[in-house]
Each structure stands twice: as C-alpha cells, then as structure tokens.
Design an enzyme around this catalytic site. Structure first.
Site, PDB file in Angstrom:
ATOM      1  N   ARG A 235     -10.478  -2.882   4.945  1.00  0.00           N
ATOM      2  CA  ARG A 235     -10.084  -2.892   6.361  1.00  0.00           C
ATOM      3  C   ARG A 235      -9.283  -1.638   6.715  1.00  0.00           C
ATOM      4  O   ARG A 235      -8.450  -1.199   5.922  1.00  0.00           O
ATOM      5  CB  ARG A 235      -9.189  -4.109   6.654  1.00  0.00           C
ATOM      6  CG  ARG A 235      -9.920  -5.411   6.702  1.00  0.00           C
ATOM      7  CD  ARG A 235      -8.959  -6.540   7.024  1.00  0.00           C
ATOM      8  NE  ARG A 235      -8.035  -6.811   5.923  1.00  0.00           N
ATOM      9  CZ  ARG A 235      -7.078  -7.731   5.955  1.00  0.00           C
ATOM     10  NH1 ARG A 235      -6.905  -8.466   7.040  1.00  0.00           N
ATOM     11  NH2 ARG A 235      -6.295  -7.923   4.931  1.00  0.00           N
TER      12      ARG A 235
ATOM     13  N   GLN B 100       2.104  -5.937  -3.103  1.00  0.00           N
ATOM     14  CA  GLN B 100       2.429  -6.043  -1.677  1.00  0.00           C
ATOM     15  C   GLN B 100       3.751  -5.297  -1.407  1.00  0.00           C
ATOM     16  O   GLN B 100       4.004  -4.310  -2.064  1.00  0.00           O
ATOM     17  CB  GLN B 100       2.487  -7.501  -1.203  1.00  0.00           C
ATOM     18  CG  GLN B 100       1.123  -8.187  -1.148  1.00  0.00           C
ATOM     19  CD  GLN B 100       0.656  -8.720  -2.487  1.00  0.00           C
ATOM     20  OE1 GLN B 100       1.389  -9.344  -3.219  1.00  0.00           O
ATOM     21  NE2 GLN B 100      -0.593  -8.468  -2.818  1.00  0.00           N
TER      22      GLN B 100
ATOM     23  N   ASP C 104       0.816  -1.227   0.000  1.00  0.00           N
ATOM     24  CA  ASP C 104       0.000   0.000   0.000  1.00  0.00           C
ATOM     25  C   ASP C 104       0.846   1.273   0.000  1.00  0.00           C
ATOM     26  O   ASP C 104       0.419   2.300   0.517  1.00  0.00           O
ATOM     27  CB  ASP C 104      -0.964   0.031   1.204  1.00  0.00           C
ATOM     28  CG  ASP C 104      -1.765  -1.238   1.312  1.00  0.00           C
ATOM     29  OD1 ASP C 104      -2.265  -1.696   0.285  1.00  0.00           O
ATOM     30  OD2 ASP C 104      -1.875  -1.780   2.427  1.00  0.00           O
TER      31      ASP C 104
ATOM     32  N   LYS D  37       2.433   2.169  -5.066  1.00  0.00           N
ATOM     33  CA  LYS D  37       3.179   1.684  -6.245  1.00  0.00           C
ATOM     34  C   LYS D  37       2.391   1.912  -7.526  1.00  0.00           C
ATOM     35  O   LYS D  37       2.948   2.234  -8.555  1.00  0.00           O
ATOM     36  CB  LYS D  37       3.480   0.179  -6.107  1.00  0.00           C
ATOM     37  CG  LYS D  37       4.396  -0.163  -4.957  1.00  0.00           C
ATOM     38  CD  LYS D  37       4.594  -1.654  -4.817  1.00  0.00           C
ATOM     39  CE  LYS D  37       3.360  -2.396  -4.367  1.00  0.00           C
ATOM     40  NZ  LYS D  37       2.876  -2.104  -3.024  1.00  0.00           N
ATOM     41  N   GLY D  38       1.061   1.733  -7.431  1.00  0.00           N
ATOM     42  CA  GLY D  38       0.206   1.890  -8.613  1.00  0.00           C
ATOM     43  C   GLY D  38       0.388   3.260  -9.228  1.00  0.00           C
ATOM     44  O   GLY D  38       0.564   3.400 -10.438  1.00  0.00           O
TER      45      GLY D  38
ATOM     46  N   LYS E 181       2.785  10.101  -0.447  1.00  0.00           N
ATOM     47  CA  LYS E 181       1.915  10.618   0.619  1.00  0.00           C
ATOM     48  C   LYS E 181       2.624  11.590   1.572  1.00  0.00           C
ATOM     49  O   LYS E 181       2.292  11.650   2.757  1.00  0.00           O
ATOM     50  CB  LYS E 181       1.310   9.448   1.396  1.00  0.00           C
ATOM     51  CG  LYS E 181       0.336   8.621   0.533  1.00  0.00           C
ATOM     52  CD  LYS E 181      -0.543   7.756   1.378  1.00  0.00           C
ATOM     53  CE  LYS E 181      -1.880   7.514   0.747  1.00  0.00           C
ATOM     54  NZ  LYS E 181      -2.788   6.742   1.541  1.00  0.00           N
TER      55      LYS E 181
HETATM   56  P1  IMP Z   1      -2.747 -12.732   1.524  1.00  0.00           P
HETATM   57  O1  IMP Z   1      -1.798 -12.080   0.573  1.00  0.00           O
HETATM   58  O2  IMP Z   1      -4.190 -12.500   1.185  1.00  0.00           O
HETATM   59  O3  IMP Z   1      -2.416 -14.165   1.773  1.00  0.00           O
HETATM   60  O4  IMP Z   1      -2.549 -12.003   2.954  1.00  0.00           O
HETATM   61  C1  IMP Z   1      -1.353 -12.143   3.721  1.00  0.00           C
HETATM   62  C2  IMP Z   1      -0.997 -10.812   4.402  1.00  0.00           C
HETATM   63  O5  IMP Z   1      -0.611  -9.889   3.418  1.00  0.00           O
HETATM   64  C3  IMP Z   1      -2.157 -10.159   5.174  1.00  0.00           C
HETATM   65  O6  IMP Z   1      -1.617  -9.477   6.290  1.00  0.00           O
HETATM   66  C4  IMP Z   1      -2.705  -9.159   4.175  1.00  0.00           C
HETATM   67  O7  IMP Z   1      -3.358  -8.089   4.815  1.00  0.00           O
HETATM   68  C5  IMP Z   1      -1.416  -8.713   3.507  1.00  0.00           C
HETATM   69  N1  IMP Z   1      -1.621  -8.201   2.146  1.00  0.00           N
HETATM   70  C6  IMP Z   1      -1.861  -8.917   1.025  1.00  0.00           C
HETATM   71  N2  IMP Z   1      -1.956  -8.110  -0.031  1.00  0.00           N
HETATM   72  C7  IMP Z   1      -1.750  -6.862   0.416  1.00  0.00           C
HETATM   73  C8  IMP Z   1      -1.682  -5.586  -0.230  1.00  0.00           C
HETATM   74  O8  IMP Z   1      -1.809  -5.442  -1.444  1.00  0.00           O
HETATM   75  N3  IMP Z   1      -1.445  -4.536   0.592  1.00  0.00           N
HETATM   76  C9  IMP Z   1      -1.245  -4.668   1.920  1.00  0.00           C
HETATM   77  N4  IMP Z   1      -1.298  -5.823   2.555  1.00  0.00           N
HETATM   78  C10 IMP Z   1      -1.532  -6.917   1.809  1.00  0.00           C
END
Ligand code: IMP
Length: 407
Positions: free
Chosen positions: A286, A207, A13, A16-17, A314
């Site tokens: 969330r 991520q 978050d 990057k986009g 930001k």
């Molecule tokens: P998953 O990638 O859905 O398996 O989630 C694993 C962890 O990575 C969790 O804590 C998610 O909240 C976090 N997560 C997955 N994708 C993102 C993203 O794009 N931004 C921020 N956190 C992410």
C-alpha cells in the site's frame, strides 16, 4: 548488562530492520518480541534486498535469532519465510529459536481480519488483531500446545472448522512441528543464560510507538506492545538488564492505514516524499501517507520508551527539498499543545505549527562521516537533538548497509 532495545519512534516503517542489521554485527542474539507477519523489515546488503516479516533482521549476520512469547506466529508463513531465506543461501534453522509461549495465527484469524473492523482500521489483514484478542480472552493456541497438548488443539480446531479444513490445518501444524520442533524453547531461560555470559542482546521492535496498543493513536493501532516495555513482557527479560533504548525515526513522517496524521502532506510535496522514499508498504504494497517530521511525536516517543539515543533514517530523501519543515507543536482550539494527545478526535483537529529549515540541496548518500555533512543538514540534526535532549547516534543516508554514519 548489555542488552539494547530498538524501537520505532513513529508509525512504523522507520528503517528498524536496517539499524538492527547494522548493530547486529556486534551482538550475539536478536529478539523479535511482538507483532507477527504484519511487520516488513527491509535490509539491503551490497544491493541485494531482503524483506523480513517474522524472522529478525539479525539472521543475515548469522546471529542467534529469537521469536519471543509476545509474538503471534502464522506457522505456514514462518515456514515459507525460512524456505525463501534458505534457498537464497542464508542458514536459518541453525540460528532460529521460537518461544513455546508464542501464540499461533490460524486461518480463521486471517479471514476475520480481512473483513469488518480490520478493513475499517486498514490493518494488514494478517490475522494479528483476532489472534491477540483470543490470547487476551485466554482461548488462544500456543506453540507449547503443539508439543504437549494435541487433544486440546484437536477439539479446538473441530469446533471452528469443517472436516476438510480440519484435516488440512492439522496436517499443516504437524508439518510445522516436524520442521521446527527442535527450535522451540523457553526464550526467557535462553536469554538469561546469554545475559549471564555477557553476550550482547538486541531486541528488535516491530511497528512503532504510535501503533502501540496502549500508547498509540487508538483505535488506529496494532494489537501489541510496540514500545520498549513490550520487549520485556514479550520475551521474559528483566528491565534491570537493559542498557540502551534506541529510537528509530525517519527524517520525515509516514503512516499506512487509517487514522489522524497532523503533518500529512496531501500535495505534490507528499507525493515527492513517497516517490523518492519508495514509501510503499513492505507487507501489503500500500502507498504510505507522507508528511514532515513531527517533534511532538518524537518527544512523546522519547518519554514512553525512555529513549537513550536516536537513529535518523532516510535523511538523503530530503536532499533536493529547497525548504524543510518540522512541526514543533500543535494548535488546537486556540491553544498550543506540546504534548501528544490521547484522543484521536483531538489529534484529527490539531494543526501543525512549523519551524522552517533551509534545504541542503546536495547528494549526501555517499557521505560516511558526520563532520562532512553540509551545514544545513547539521543544523537540522542539531535542532532534533536539542529538542529531544538525547544524542543522534546513527544517521542513515541510503538503503544499503554501507550507507550508514555512526556518530
Ligand atoms: P495490524 O497490525 O495488521 O492489525 O494493523 C493495524 C495498523 O497497524 C494498520 O494501520 C497497519 O497499517 C499498521 N501496521 C501494522 N504493521 C505495520 C508495519 O510494520 N508498518 C507500518 N504500519 C503497520
């Protein structure tokens, strides 16, 4: 040699986009190399907001967009995203290519991710972890199987689903193939051809470094290689062809889901960052946990990604904070840690040691030149550059594409 990797330097978050969209003007190809619909990349152009989950942000510039072999793709989610973009006037299928080696997310992955371990870790519930687990166990279903191995798919689905579910899922997969068969390619081959012609390629990380399966805050991580190395394994592109690795970091820190976060502010300052920064997950909605910038994390991100420069996003969110803090080291059991620890247990017990900066107390969102930034803002940025020993190349002072300072 003109390929650039763009990676998140924190917990995702970072914006990057927006950075990819900005740099995509001068590129010809944008490649997503890991993750799937768990990502939420937001881009704002002339006030119009678009959120991407699977498709690279470069699509708004109508550049070739590629989904690499390192990705896990939910076929229905991809069709939905393409449809929404095309209905909003962006041509997608003309520019989109999908790796024949990418893995497919099926409904049972999503069911599994929304319960048990997925819930405990606070995943996005998109089926990401279960799909990667099957990939590593060598039991996964790949895009190429849709084209060449229907009997394998059929027997796999029959073993997992009721006859009614089986019919529905095979119908969905056939629909996916019908719509996108022409877009399925050998990505490595395509990228090599582009590179030979000296076309600029951008690898768009999803991520962030601390969510990387190897280098992140395990087990509170995602299941893919979100660091720069993932760009290579996740696309079939060689390391010798990479020219730059740009890390994207927010001017403060956020994280969603569970896990340790040393600079988290569980007070009114954290709430202020969340509200001013609109810190709510683009995929799940969330609320994000917020805290001060952490240089231990950024130094670690520099090292594991081999960053050549930084994009700070930001920065405007800090505009009306009278004082800004930056963590420069951790205190742990009477010792000072300057390197990021491997253990989440240790990180949980680390206390941040802060340097204090005077806030600039000015609206910087309309500034377009670095030299016009207020003195205290420059001091803040200088400290970051000196500490990381790499230059800040891009400064983002608002959501819109226009609100960007190229240094
Ligand atoms: P998953 O990638 O859905 O398996 O989630 C694993 C962890 O990575 C969790 O804590 C998610 O909240 C976090 N997560 C997955 N994708 C993102 C993203 O794009 N931004 C921020 N956190 C992410």
């Amino acid at each position: 040699m003109s390929a650039i990797i763009i990676v998140g330097a924190q917990w995702g978050d970072e914006g990057k986009g927006k950075i990819v969209d900005y740099l995509a003007k001068k590129a010809e190809v944008v490649v997503r190399y890991q993750g799937g619909g768990n990502a939420g990349h937001t881009v704002v152009v002339n006030g119009k907001k678009t959120v991407f989950h699977l498709i690279p942000s470069g699509i708004l510039n109508q550049k070739i967009c590629v989904l690499g072999n390192g990705m896990v793709i939910n076929p229905q989610a991809l069709i939905k995203e393409i449809k929404a973009l095309e209905e909003a006037g962006t041509r997608v299928r003309k520019y989109l290519f999908i790796s024949d080696r990418a893995h497919l997310i099926l409904p049972h992955h999503i069911v599994e991710d929304s319960s048990g371990l997925g819930k405990k870790l606070g995943t996005t519930g998109q089926g990401i972890g279960p799909c990667y687990r099957q990939k590593i166990a060598r039991e996964g279903i790949r895009v190429a199987d849709l084209v060449f191995e229907w009997p394998k798919i059929k027997s796999y689905l029959k073993s997992k689903y009721s006859p009614r579910e089986y019919r529905q899922i095979t119908a969905d997969l056939k629909k996916f193939l019908k719509i996108l068969k022409k877009n399925i390619i050998d990505v490595s081959l395509k990228l090599a051809n582009f590179d030979q012609k000296r076309r600029k390629i951008i690898f768009e990380g999803a991520q962030g470094t601390l969510l990387d399966i190897d280098h992140g805050t395990y087990p509170f991580v995602t299941s893919s290689s979100a660091t720069a190395g993932g760009a290579l394994t996740g696309s079939g592109f060689g390391p010798t062809q990479i020219k730059e690795v740009i890390g994207v970091a927010k001017a403060y820190t956020t994280r969603v889901g569970e896990g340790p976060f040393p600079t988290e502010l569980k007070n009114s300052l954290g709430l202020k960052l969340r509200e001013k920064g609109g810190e709510y997950g683009a995929t799940t909605g969330r609320p994000r946990r917020c805290g001060w910038l952490d240089m231990v994390i950024l130094r670690y991100a520099c090292r594991v990604n081999g960053l050549t420069s930084l994009a700070i996003t930001k920065l405007d969110i800090l505009d009306d904070f009278p004082q800004i803090k930056v963590c420069d080291a951790y205190a742990y059991q009477g010792k000072i840690l300057t390197d990021f620890p491997a253990s989440s247990q240790v990180l949980e017990r680390c206390r941040p040691l802060y340097k204090k900066f005077t806030g600039w107390k000015k609206d910087i969102s309309q500034i377009r030149k670095e030299r016009l930034l207020p003195g205290p803002t420059k001091s803040y940025l200088n400290f970051i550059e000196k500490s990381l020993k790499i230059p800040i190349k891009i400064i983002s002072v608002g959501q819109d594409r226009k609100q960007t300072i190229l240094v």
